[in-house]
Design a protein around this motif. Structure first.
Motif, PDB file in Angstrom:
ATOM      1  N   GLN A  13       0.821  -1.193   0.024  1.00  0.00           N
ATOM      2  CA  GLN A  13       0.089  -0.032  -0.022  1.00  0.00           C
ATOM      3  C   GLN A  13       0.962   1.300  -0.017  1.00  0.00           C
ATOM      4  OE1 GLN A  13      -2.781  -0.076   3.337  1.00  0.00           O
ATOM      5  NE2 GLN A  13      -3.950  -1.709   2.333  1.00  0.00           N
ATOM      6  N   HIS A  14       1.898   1.250   0.826  1.00  0.00           N
ATOM      7  CA  HIS A  14       2.778   2.583   0.842  1.00  0.00           C
ATOM      8  C   HIS A  14       3.708   2.759  -0.506  1.00  0.00           C
ATOM      9  CE1 HIS A  14       2.533   2.613   5.473  1.00  0.00           C
ATOM     10  NE2 HIS A  14       1.350   2.689   5.287  1.00  0.00           N
ATOM     11  N   GLY A  15       4.190   1.741  -0.877  1.00  0.00           N
ATOM     12  CA  GLY A  15       5.031   1.689  -2.097  1.00  0.00           C
ATOM     13  C   GLY A  15       6.399   1.774  -1.687  1.00  0.00           C
ATOM     14  N   HIS A  16       6.675   1.220  -0.443  1.00  0.00           N
ATOM     15  CA  HIS A  16       8.159   1.014  -0.220  1.00  0.00           C
ATOM     16  C   HIS A  16       8.248   0.055   0.872  1.00  0.00           C
ATOM     17  CE1 HIS A  16       6.543   4.454   2.690  1.00  0.00           C
ATOM     18  NE2 HIS A  16       6.622   3.348   3.394  1.00  0.00           N
ATOM     19  N   ALA A  17       9.603  -0.368   1.178  1.00  0.00           N
ATOM     20  CA  ALA A  17       9.939  -1.498   1.849  1.00  0.00           C
ATOM     21  C   ALA A  17       9.979  -0.797   3.432  1.00  0.00           C
ATOM     22  CB  ALA A  17      11.285  -2.154   1.534  1.00  0.00           C
ATOM     23  N   HIS A  18       9.695  -1.552   4.527  1.00  0.00           N
ATOM     24  CA  HIS A  18       9.577  -1.101   5.866  1.00  0.00           C
ATOM     25  C   HIS A  18      10.657  -1.887   6.599  1.00  0.00           C
ATOM     26  CE1 HIS A  18       5.081   0.022   5.905  1.00  0.00           C
ATOM     27  NE2 HIS A  18       5.947   0.890   5.244  1.00  0.00           N
ATOM     28  N   GLY A  19      11.111  -1.505   7.696  1.00  0.00           N
ATOM     29  CA  GLY A  19      11.905  -2.421   8.715  1.00  0.00           C
ATOM     30  C   GLY A  19      13.401  -1.901   8.338  1.00  0.00           C
ATOM     31  N   GLU A  54      11.356   3.437   8.419  1.00  0.00           N
ATOM     32  CA  GLU A  54      10.733   3.199   9.812  1.00  0.00           C
ATOM     33  C   GLU A  54       9.938   4.109  10.229  1.00  0.00           C
ATOM     34  OE1 GLU A  54      12.693   0.922  11.648  1.00  0.00           O
ATOM     35  OE2 GLU A  54      14.572   0.683  10.448  1.00  0.00           O
ATOM     36  N   HIS A  55       8.863   3.832  10.286  1.00  0.00           N
ATOM     37  CA  HIS A  55       7.783   4.492  10.776  1.00  0.00           C
ATOM     38  C   HIS A  55       6.343   3.748  11.152  1.00  0.00           C
ATOM     39  CE1 HIS A  55       4.994   4.596   6.883  1.00  0.00           C
ATOM     40  NE2 HIS A  55       6.225   3.982   6.633  1.00  0.00           N
TER      41      HIS A  55
HETATM   42 ZN    ZN Z   1       5.490   3.051   4.715  1.00  0.00          ZN
END
Ligand code: ZN
Length: 166
Positions: free
Chosen positions: A154-160, A165-166
């Protein structure tokens, strides 16, 4: 999160990279810091040539990739210049040819700038990306591959770690 054996469309990949220009000159690398670059494949988090070229690569695989300007930072556009009054720059800025800076356009997007020349109060600025018109040579090591979470999609980017980081 499910680990994958090879890079698939829309997965999250972690890579170590070394980036050189056509003359073999080092432009960038993340091999020294110890932390891989983590990105969501297929959404433009990395240049198009790398986004496409990594699909099908396996975990721990090392490969080299040539990326033409049109799949990287685009052709160098000689008309992408503007003349701006010196008063647009901070009073304490060292305004001289060769200075690189980042400005914001009306939409708040960052626009690269390189001062080309100065005539009186007029500063001529080149807005091409520093790597525009360059063929890029990547040396990549695939450090990790996993499925993307629905949040990441959904965000279009990787997390972690290594990602947002958010
Ligand atoms: Zn995100």
């Amino acid at each position: 999160m499910t680990k994958l054996k090879e890079v698939t469309s829309g997965c999250v990949a972690a890579i170590y990279y070394t980036l050189r220009d056509a003359d073999g000159q080092l432009l960038d690398t993340n091999r020294k810091g110890g932390k891989p670059l983590v990105f969501l494949q297929g959404v433009g988090q990395v240049v198009a040539g790398l986004d496409k070229g990594i699909v099908g690569r396996k975990r721990d695989e090392f490969f080299e990739l040539e990326v033409a300007p049109e799949d990287a930072y685009g052709a160098h556009n000689p008309e992408a210049t503007s003349k701006v009054p010196r008063s647009m720059f901070p009073a304490d800025a060292a305004i001289e040819p060769g200075l690189r800076f980042t400005a914001r356009d009306e939409q708040g997007r960052s626009v690269p700038g390189l001062i080309v020349s100065i005539e009186g109060d007029q500063v001529t600025v080149d807005h091409n990306h520093p790597l525009a018109g360059k063929t890029l040579h990547f040396e990549i090591t695939v450090a990790g591959i996993r499925e993307a979470t629905s949040d990441e999609q959904q965000h279009g980017h990787a997390h972690g770690p290594g990602g947002h980081e958010h």
